[in-house]
Design a protein around this motif. Structure first.
Motif, PDB file in Angstrom:
ATOM      1  N   ILE A  53       0.856  -1.187   0.000  1.00 43.39           N
ATOM      2  CA  ILE A  53       0.000   0.000   0.000  1.00 43.39           C
ATOM      3  C   ILE A  53       0.894   1.239   0.000  1.00 43.39           C
ATOM      4  O   ILE A  53       1.848   1.318   0.773  1.00 43.39           O
ATOM      5  CB  ILE A  53      -0.917   0.009   1.236  1.00 43.39           C
ATOM      6  CG1 ILE A  53      -1.767  -1.270   1.286  1.00 43.39           C
ATOM      7  CG2 ILE A  53      -1.811   1.234   1.236  1.00 43.39           C
ATOM      8  CD1 ILE A  53      -2.542  -1.419   2.586  1.00 43.39           C
ATOM      9  N   ALA A  54       0.582   2.180  -0.857  1.00 47.46           N
ATOM     10  CA  ALA A  54       1.366   3.419  -0.942  1.00 47.46           C
ATOM     11  C   ALA A  54       0.455   4.617  -0.710  1.00 47.46           C
ATOM     12  O   ALA A  54      -0.636   4.692  -1.276  1.00 47.46           O
ATOM     13  CB  ALA A  54       2.044   3.529  -2.299  1.00 47.46           C
ATOM     14  N   ILE A  55       0.909   5.534   0.139  1.00 51.91           N
ATOM     15  CA  ILE A  55       0.151   6.752   0.430  1.00 51.91           C
ATOM     16  C   ILE A  55       0.891   7.941  -0.184  1.00 51.91           C
ATOM     17  O   ILE A  55       2.081   8.129   0.044  1.00 51.91           O
ATOM     18  CB  ILE A  55      -0.005   6.965   1.944  1.00 51.91           C
ATOM     19  CG1 ILE A  55      -0.745   5.774   2.574  1.00 51.91           C
ATOM     20  CG2 ILE A  55      -0.761   8.266   2.231  1.00 51.91           C
ATOM     21  CD1 ILE A  55      -0.826   5.838   4.086  1.00 51.91           C
ATOM     22  N   HIS A  56       0.166   8.745  -0.964  1.00 52.34           N
ATOM     23  CA  HIS A  56       0.771   9.898  -1.628  1.00 52.34           C
ATOM     24  C   HIS A  56       0.008  11.165  -1.266  1.00 52.34           C
ATOM     25  O   HIS A  56      -1.224  11.194  -1.326  1.00 52.34           O
ATOM     26  CB  HIS A  56       0.735   9.732  -3.151  1.00 52.34           C
ATOM     27  CG  HIS A  56       1.387   8.481  -3.638  1.00 52.34           C
ATOM     28  ND1 HIS A  56       2.751   8.309  -3.674  1.00 52.34           N
ATOM     29  CD2 HIS A  56       0.849   7.316  -4.115  1.00 52.34           C
ATOM     30  CE1 HIS A  56       3.041   7.115  -4.153  1.00 52.34           C
ATOM     31  NE2 HIS A  56       1.901   6.493  -4.424  1.00 52.34           N
ATOM     32  N   VAL A  57       0.750  12.210  -0.885  1.00 49.93           N
ATOM     33  CA  VAL A  57       0.172  13.546  -0.769  1.00 49.93           C
ATOM     34  C   VAL A  57       0.579  14.276  -2.036  1.00 49.93           C
ATOM     35  O   VAL A  57       1.761  14.513  -2.285  1.00 49.93           O
ATOM     36  CB  VAL A  57       0.672  14.284   0.483  1.00 49.93           C
ATOM     37  CG1 VAL A  57       0.114  15.711   0.504  1.00 49.93           C
ATOM     38  CG2 VAL A  57       0.250  13.544   1.745  1.00 49.93           C
ATOM     39  N   LEU A  58      -0.389  14.611  -2.870  1.00 50.85           N
ATOM     40  CA  LEU A  58      -0.138  15.162  -4.188  1.00 50.85           C
ATOM     41  C   LEU A  58       0.133  16.666  -4.121  1.00 50.85           C
ATOM     42  O   LEU A  58      -0.136  17.300  -3.090  1.00 50.85           O
ATOM     43  CB  LEU A  58      -1.328  14.855  -5.087  1.00 50.85           C
ATOM     44  CG  LEU A  58      -1.657  13.345  -5.143  1.00 50.85           C
ATOM     45  CD1 LEU A  58      -2.916  13.100  -5.956  1.00 50.85           C
ATOM     46  CD2 LEU A  58      -0.495  12.556  -5.716  1.00 50.85           C
ATOM     47  N   PRO A  59       0.687  17.245  -5.178  1.00 48.69           N
ATOM     48  CA  PRO A  59       1.068  18.666  -5.139  1.00 48.69           C
ATOM     49  C   PRO A  59      -0.051  19.618  -4.744  1.00 48.69           C
ATOM     50  O   PRO A  59       0.208  20.667  -4.161  1.00 48.69           O
ATOM     51  CB  PRO A  59       1.531  18.927  -6.577  1.00 48.69           C
ATOM     52  CG  PRO A  59       2.055  17.617  -7.043  1.00 48.69           C
ATOM     53  CD  PRO A  59       1.140  16.594  -6.419  1.00 48.69           C
ATOM     54  N   ASP A  60      -1.301  19.255  -5.053  1.00 46.24           N
ATOM     55  CA  ASP A  60      -2.413  20.145  -4.690  1.00 46.24           C
ATOM     56  C   ASP A  60      -2.925  19.911  -3.273  1.00 46.24           C
ATOM     57  O   ASP A  60      -3.897  20.526  -2.844  1.00 46.24           O
ATOM     58  CB  ASP A  60      -3.562  19.996  -5.689  1.00 46.24           C
ATOM     59  CG  ASP A  60      -4.155  18.586  -5.704  1.00 46.24           C
ATOM     60  OD1 ASP A  60      -3.657  17.709  -4.962  1.00 46.24           O
ATOM     61  OD2 ASP A  60      -5.116  18.357  -6.454  1.00 46.24           O
ATOM     62  N   GLY A  61      -2.259  19.010  -2.517  1.00 44.22           N
ATOM     63  CA  GLY A  61      -2.651  18.741  -1.136  1.00 44.22           C
ATOM     64  C   GLY A  61      -3.649  17.611  -0.980  1.00 44.22           C
ATOM     65  O   GLY A  61      -4.012  17.254   0.146  1.00 44.22           O
ATOM     66  N   SER A  62      -4.100  17.026  -2.080  1.00 45.67           N
ATOM     67  CA  SER A  62      -5.025  15.897  -1.984  1.00 45.67           C
ATOM     68  C   SER A  62      -4.259  14.630  -1.607  1.00 45.67           C
ATOM     69  O   SER A  62      -3.046  14.528  -1.802  1.00 45.67           O
ATOM     70  CB  SER A  62      -5.786  15.706  -3.297  1.00 45.67           C
ATOM     71  OG  SER A  62      -4.896  15.476  -4.371  1.00 45.67           O
ATOM     72  N   ILE A  63      -4.991  13.671  -1.065  1.00 47.67           N
ATOM     73  CA  ILE A  63      -4.384  12.441  -0.549  1.00 47.67           C
ATOM     74  C   ILE A  63      -4.874  11.261  -1.378  1.00 47.67           C
ATOM     75  O   ILE A  63      -6.076  11.102  -1.599  1.00 47.67           O
ATOM     76  CB  ILE A  63      -4.762  12.213   0.931  1.00 47.67           C
ATOM     77  CG1 ILE A  63      -4.443  13.462   1.758  1.00 47.67           C
ATOM     78  CG2 ILE A  63      -4.049  11.000   1.491  1.00 47.67           C
ATOM     79  CD1 ILE A  63      -5.145  13.497   3.109  1.00 47.67           C
ATOM     80  N   GLU A  64      -3.943  10.456  -1.812  1.00 48.15           N
ATOM     81  CA  GLU A  64      -4.280   9.294  -2.628  1.00 48.15           C
ATOM     82  C   GLU A  64      -3.593   8.059  -2.057  1.00 48.15           C
ATOM     83  O   GLU A  64      -2.409   8.087  -1.736  1.00 48.15           O
ATOM     84  CB  GLU A  64      -3.851   9.513  -4.074  1.00 48.15           C
ATOM     85  CG  GLU A  64      -4.264   8.401  -5.029  1.00 48.15           C
ATOM     86  CD  GLU A  64      -3.879   8.718  -6.457  1.00 48.15           C
ATOM     87  OE1 GLU A  64      -4.631   9.480  -7.121  1.00 48.15           O
ATOM     88  OE2 GLU A  64      -2.826   8.234  -6.909  1.00 48.15           O
ATOM     89  N   VAL A  65      -4.361   6.982  -1.935  1.00 54.27           N
ATOM     90  CA  VAL A  65      -3.830   5.706  -1.457  1.00 54.27           C
ATOM     91  C   VAL A  65      -3.915   4.701  -2.600  1.00 54.27           C
ATOM     92  O   VAL A  65      -4.993   4.481  -3.165  1.00 54.27           O
ATOM     93  CB  VAL A  65      -4.623   5.185  -0.244  1.00 54.27           C
ATOM     94  CG1 VAL A  65      -4.052   3.840   0.219  1.00 54.27           C
ATOM     95  CG2 VAL A  65      -4.581   6.192   0.900  1.00 54.27           C
ATOM     96  N   ASN A  66      -2.800   4.106  -2.943  1.00 54.95           N
ATOM     97  CA  ASN A  66      -2.761   3.050  -3.961  1.00 54.95           C
ATOM     98  C   ASN A  66      -2.556   1.716  -3.268  1.00 54.95           C
ATOM     99  O   ASN A  66      -1.649   1.576  -2.440  1.00 54.95           O
ATOM    100  CB  ASN A  66      -1.632   3.294  -4.962  1.00 54.95           C
ATOM    101  CG  ASN A  66      -1.846   4.556  -5.764  1.00 54.95           C
ATOM    102  OD1 ASN A  66      -2.982   4.925  -6.043  1.00 54.95           O
ATOM    103  ND2 ASN A  66      -0.769   5.232  -6.137  1.00 54.95           N
ATOM    104  N   ALA A  67      -3.394   0.755  -3.607  1.00 55.02           N
ATOM    105  CA  ALA A  67      -3.322  -0.539  -2.933  1.00 55.02           C
ATOM    106  C   ALA A  67      -3.561  -1.666  -3.937  1.00 55.02           C
ATOM    107  O   ALA A  67      -4.257  -1.483  -4.945  1.00 55.02           O
ATOM    108  CB  ALA A  67      -4.367  -0.603  -1.823  1.00 55.02           C
ATOM    109  N   PRO A  68      -3.003  -2.846  -3.665  1.00 51.83           N
ATOM    110  CA  PRO A  68      -3.259  -4.004  -4.531  1.00 51.83           C
ATOM    111  C   PRO A  68      -4.745  -4.355  -4.540  1.00 51.83           C
ATOM    112  O   PRO A  68      -5.475  -4.061  -3.590  1.00 51.83           O
ATOM    113  CB  PRO A  68      -2.436  -5.123  -3.871  1.00 51.83           C
ATOM    114  CG  PRO A  68      -1.406  -4.417  -3.067  1.00 51.83           C
ATOM    115  CD  PRO A  68      -2.044  -3.154  -2.593  1.00 51.83           C
TER     116      PRO A  68
END
Length: 240
Positions: free
Chosen positions: A27-42
């Motif tokens: 699982i990867a958690i990313h805070v994107l340049p615009d401040g939004s939060i995205e979680v990528n998971a299998p």
């Protein structure tokens, strides 16, 4: 894509969950340049596993969200009028809008010269973006041919597409095609090379595991400092 949220202090933070190919093992958690939060998971990840990891990393997430929001607040909207500064390969160019019978954009000696029959900001923006797109295709192809030389396990450079993306600098499909954010043509070449190397590493490790980062360390040492610079300047490059 699913939408969820967590509470930290007095605030509630929303995040999106993207379920990806089973080749992704973590699982990867990313805070994107615009401040939004995205979680990528299998694909087979249980919802409670994602919730647990988000809560465990809540402090880190909130800190990076606040930093992104502060950076974003300092960026003014583009006006596409003479005197405004635009970027190309990390260098600043002052915009000059000049009336002319034929549309033409050139960049030299620290100036973007936009000659146009219509000086309306939207028209100037279209001309400048078309110039960026053309030069992105040329520059990205050239840099990919150089970066791939350090990847001896690749027989040739993979197919590449250039996209307008707001939330990612690059991506790699399960079929081995890499996608690069066209806004990177505004960034220093070292930032572009880092993103290319990052996506090339995904051709062997389609995840963000320890093996992936070890591979990136081997092929592109010093990438962490470059990534930090890229993240700090993201709003400048994405601003249009």
């Amino acid at each position: 894509m699913m939408l969820s949220s967590f509470r930290y202090g007095e605030k509630t933070y929303e995040y999106t969950v993207q379920l990806r190919s089973r080749r992704k093992k973590s699982i990867a958690i990313h805070v994107l340049p615009d401040g939004s939060i995205e979680v990528n998971a299998p694909m087979n990840t249980l919802p409670q596993e994602i919730t647990l990891l988000v809560h465990q990393r809540a402090g880190w997430i909130v800190r990076h969200v606040e930093q992104a929001q502060q950076r974003h607040s300092r960026i003014l909207p583009r006006e596409y009028t003479s005197g405004e500064t635009h970027l190309y390969l990390g260098d600043s160019y002052a915009l000059k809008v000049v009336p002319a019978d034929v549309d033409c954009v050139t960049a030299s000696h620290g100036f973007f010269m936009v000659q146009c029959s219509d000086a309306a900001p939207e028209h100037v923006k279209r001309l400048l973006n078309a110039w960026y797109k053309q030069h992105a295709q040329e520059v990205f192809a050239h840099r990919l041919s150089l970066v791939v030389e350090d990847f001896a396990w690749l027989d040739s450079a993979p197919p590449m597409a250039i996209r307008a993306m707001r939330k990612q600098w690059g991506s790699c499909s399960s079929r081995g095609r890499i996608h690069i954010n066209r806004h990177l043509v505004k960034a220093p070449v070292e930032c572009l090379d880092y993103v290319l190397a990052h996506e090339l590493c995904h051709l062997q490790e389609y995840n963000h595991s320890k093996r992936f980062y070890a591979l990136l360390d081997r092929h592109h040492p010093g990438w962490r400092a470059i990534k930090s610079k890229l993240d700090e300047m993201a709003d400048m490059f994405l601003n249009e």
